[in-house]
Scaffold this motif. Sequence first.
Motif, PDB file in Angstrom:
ATOM      1  N   LEU A 119       0.815  -1.218   0.000  1.00 51.06           N
ATOM      2  CA  LEU A 119       0.000   0.000   0.000  1.00 51.06           C
ATOM      3  C   LEU A 119       0.848   1.266   0.000  1.00 51.06           C
ATOM      4  O   LEU A 119       0.461   2.283  -0.575  1.00 51.06           O
ATOM      5  CB  LEU A 119      -0.926   0.004   1.223  1.00 51.06           C
ATOM      6  N   PHE A 120       2.026   1.217   0.653  1.00 50.04           N
ATOM      7  CA  PHE A 120       2.836   2.423   0.788  1.00 50.04           C
ATOM      8  C   PHE A 120       4.058   2.413  -0.133  1.00 50.04           C
ATOM      9  O   PHE A 120       4.982   3.209   0.049  1.00 50.04           O
ATOM     10  CB  PHE A 120       3.253   2.612   2.248  1.00 50.04           C
ATOM     11  N   ASN A 121       4.053   1.529  -1.106  1.00 50.45           N
ATOM     12  CA  ASN A 121       5.108   1.499  -2.131  1.00 50.45           C
ATOM     13  C   ASN A 121       6.504   1.419  -1.542  1.00 50.45           C
ATOM     14  O   ASN A 121       7.426   2.107  -1.990  1.00 50.45           O
ATOM     15  CB  ASN A 121       5.022   2.743  -3.032  1.00 50.45           C
ATOM     16  N   LEU A 122       6.664   0.602  -0.523  1.00 56.44           N
ATOM     17  CA  LEU A 122       7.978   0.408   0.093  1.00 56.44           C
ATOM     18  C   LEU A 122       8.537  -0.933  -0.374  1.00 56.44           C
ATOM     19  O   LEU A 122       7.889  -1.970  -0.213  1.00 56.44           O
ATOM     20  CB  LEU A 122       7.873   0.437   1.609  1.00 56.44           C
ATOM     21  N   THR A 123       9.712  -0.893  -0.947  1.00 58.80           N
ATOM     22  CA  THR A 123      10.293  -2.133  -1.460  1.00 58.80           C
ATOM     23  C   THR A 123      11.551  -2.548  -0.704  1.00 58.80           C
ATOM     24  O   THR A 123      11.867  -3.722  -0.613  1.00 58.80           O
ATOM     25  CB  THR A 123      10.641  -1.983  -2.946  1.00 58.80           C
ATOM     26  N   ALA A 124      12.279  -1.561  -0.163  1.00 54.36           N
ATOM     27  CA  ALA A 124      13.555  -1.860   0.495  1.00 54.36           C
ATOM     28  C   ALA A 124      13.348  -2.005   2.000  1.00 54.36           C
ATOM     29  O   ALA A 124      13.274  -1.017   2.736  1.00 54.36           O
ATOM     30  CB  ALA A 124      14.569  -0.751   0.217  1.00 54.36           C
ATOM     31  N   VAL A 125      13.195  -3.233   2.460  1.00 50.75           N
ATOM     32  CA  VAL A 125      13.077  -3.503   3.902  1.00 50.75           C
ATOM     33  C   VAL A 125      14.170  -4.479   4.295  1.00 50.75           C
ATOM     34  O   VAL A 125      14.304  -5.550   3.699  1.00 50.75           O
ATOM     35  CB  VAL A 125      11.704  -4.097   4.246  1.00 50.75           C
ATOM     36  N   GLY A 126      14.964  -4.086   5.285  1.00 54.06           N
ATOM     37  CA  GLY A 126      16.115  -4.892   5.661  1.00 54.06           C
ATOM     38  C   GLY A 126      15.793  -5.929   6.719  1.00 54.06           C
ATOM     39  O   GLY A 126      14.670  -6.021   7.229  1.00 54.06           O
ATOM     40  N   TRP A 127      16.831  -6.690   7.077  1.00 53.00           N
ATOM     41  CA  TRP A 127      16.685  -7.746   8.083  1.00 53.00           C
ATOM     42  C   TRP A 127      16.343  -7.181   9.458  1.00 53.00           C
ATOM     43  O   TRP A 127      15.840  -7.905  10.330  1.00 53.00           O
ATOM     44  CB  TRP A 127      17.983  -8.537   8.179  1.00 53.00           C
ATOM     45  N   ALA A 183      15.198  -0.631   9.664  1.00 49.17           N
ATOM     46  CA  ALA A 183      14.865  -1.657   8.669  1.00 49.17           C
ATOM     47  C   ALA A 183      14.398  -1.022   7.360  1.00 49.17           C
ATOM     48  O   ALA A 183      14.645  -1.555   6.276  1.00 49.17           O
ATOM     49  CB  ALA A 183      13.778  -2.587   9.214  1.00 49.17           C
ATOM     50  N   ILE A 184      13.725   0.116   7.473  1.00 45.88           N
ATOM     51  CA  ILE A 184      13.224   0.782   6.270  1.00 45.88           C
ATOM     52  C   ILE A 184      14.276   1.697   5.652  1.00 45.88           C
ATOM     53  O   ILE A 184      14.160   2.095   4.492  1.00 45.88           O
ATOM     54  CB  ILE A 184      11.922   1.545   6.612  1.00 45.88           C
ATOM     55  N   GLY A 185      15.312   2.016   6.430  1.00 44.50           N
ATOM     56  CA  GLY A 185      16.413   2.787   5.879  1.00 44.50           C
ATOM     57  C   GLY A 185      16.399   4.252   6.224  1.00 44.50           C
ATOM     58  O   GLY A 185      17.114   5.057   5.611  1.00 44.50           O
ATOM     59  N   THR A 186      15.613   4.639   7.246  1.00 41.89           N
ATOM     60  CA  THR A 186      15.561   6.053   7.615  1.00 41.89           C
ATOM     61  C   THR A 186      16.588   6.436   8.671  1.00 41.89           C
ATOM     62  O   THR A 186      16.868   7.614   8.855  1.00 41.89           O
ATOM     63  CB  THR A 186      14.154   6.419   8.136  1.00 41.89           C
ATOM     64  N   ILE A 187      17.133   5.458   9.400  1.00 43.07           N
ATOM     65  CA  ILE A 187      18.203   5.772  10.350  1.00 43.07           C
ATOM     66  C   ILE A 187      19.353   4.790  10.147  1.00 43.07           C
ATOM     67  O   ILE A 187      19.163   3.677   9.652  1.00 43.07           O
ATOM     68  CB  ILE A 187      17.724   5.741  11.820  1.00 43.07           C
ATOM     69  N   ALA A 188      20.549   5.226  10.535  1.00 49.23           N
ATOM     70  CA  ALA A 188      21.750   4.408  10.343  1.00 49.23           C
ATOM     71  C   ALA A 188      21.771   3.245  11.339  1.00 49.23           C
ATOM     72  O   ALA A 188      21.182   3.338  12.415  1.00 49.23           O
ATOM     73  CB  ALA A 188      22.990   5.282  10.529  1.00 49.23           C
ATOM     74  N   PRO A 189      22.478   2.155  10.979  1.00 49.48           N
ATOM     75  CA  PRO A 189      22.544   0.997  11.890  1.00 49.48           C
ATOM     76  C   PRO A 189      23.081   1.335  13.271  1.00 49.48           C
ATOM     77  O   PRO A 189      22.579   0.807  14.277  1.00 49.48           O
ATOM     78  CB  PRO A 189      23.487   0.040  11.152  1.00 49.48           C
TER      79      PRO A 189
END
Length: 220
Positions: A119-127, A183-189
């Motif tokens: 629904l929110f067009n999110l494709t890059a989701v991490g471990w 996981a979504i990539g908005t903050i650094a590990p």
Amino acid sequence: MRKALLILEKDLRTELRAKDILTAMAYFSLLVLIVFNFAIDLRDVRIDAIAPGILWVCFAFAGVLGLNRTFVREQERNAIEGLMLCPIDRSTIYLGKFVGNVVFMLIVEALTVPIFLLLFNLTAVGWGLVPALLLGTVGFAALGTLFAALAVNTRTREVMLPVLLFPIIIPIVIAAVKATGFAIGTIAPDLAIPWLNLMMVFDLVFVVISYLIFGYVLEE
């Protein structure tokens, strides 16, 4: 531990027959996602920045729906007295119910996340999504199971549970939102690690405390 697993098995069998908890939680999660999807114009906002918050609002309210049924089902059938009369420690009942709530929430989350991404067009989701969901769910269910037992004997239990629970679980929800952001990539590990550590400590502390005091709560 074996007795807690028997309680868990009973709850899972009951839910497989009735399907009222999972159906209500999944239906509510889907409705929340659809409302947010229509309310937010994806062309005007950075959806990855607000997506973790949307996801955990969905999980938190759906989780309360499930928690409300944890002991209501036992109370409606006068089964809670039967459980209390069994020659088992009260904390064993908590352990079985707590694990059951974690399982129910994780099933709903597993169903919700793919729909959310679509629904929110999110494709890059991490471990990182896996520990964020797992640790957040454990903390939520640990306190939720305790407060559900406290609220079940009140006349306004459907209202009382969120009123009691939400102020206490704010830290775990905030930490889960931040960890999901990784996981979504908005903050650094490196920024996500303190939030994951906070969730681990929160889970450990409140699972132990809830386990120890559950007997007193059930007696009341």
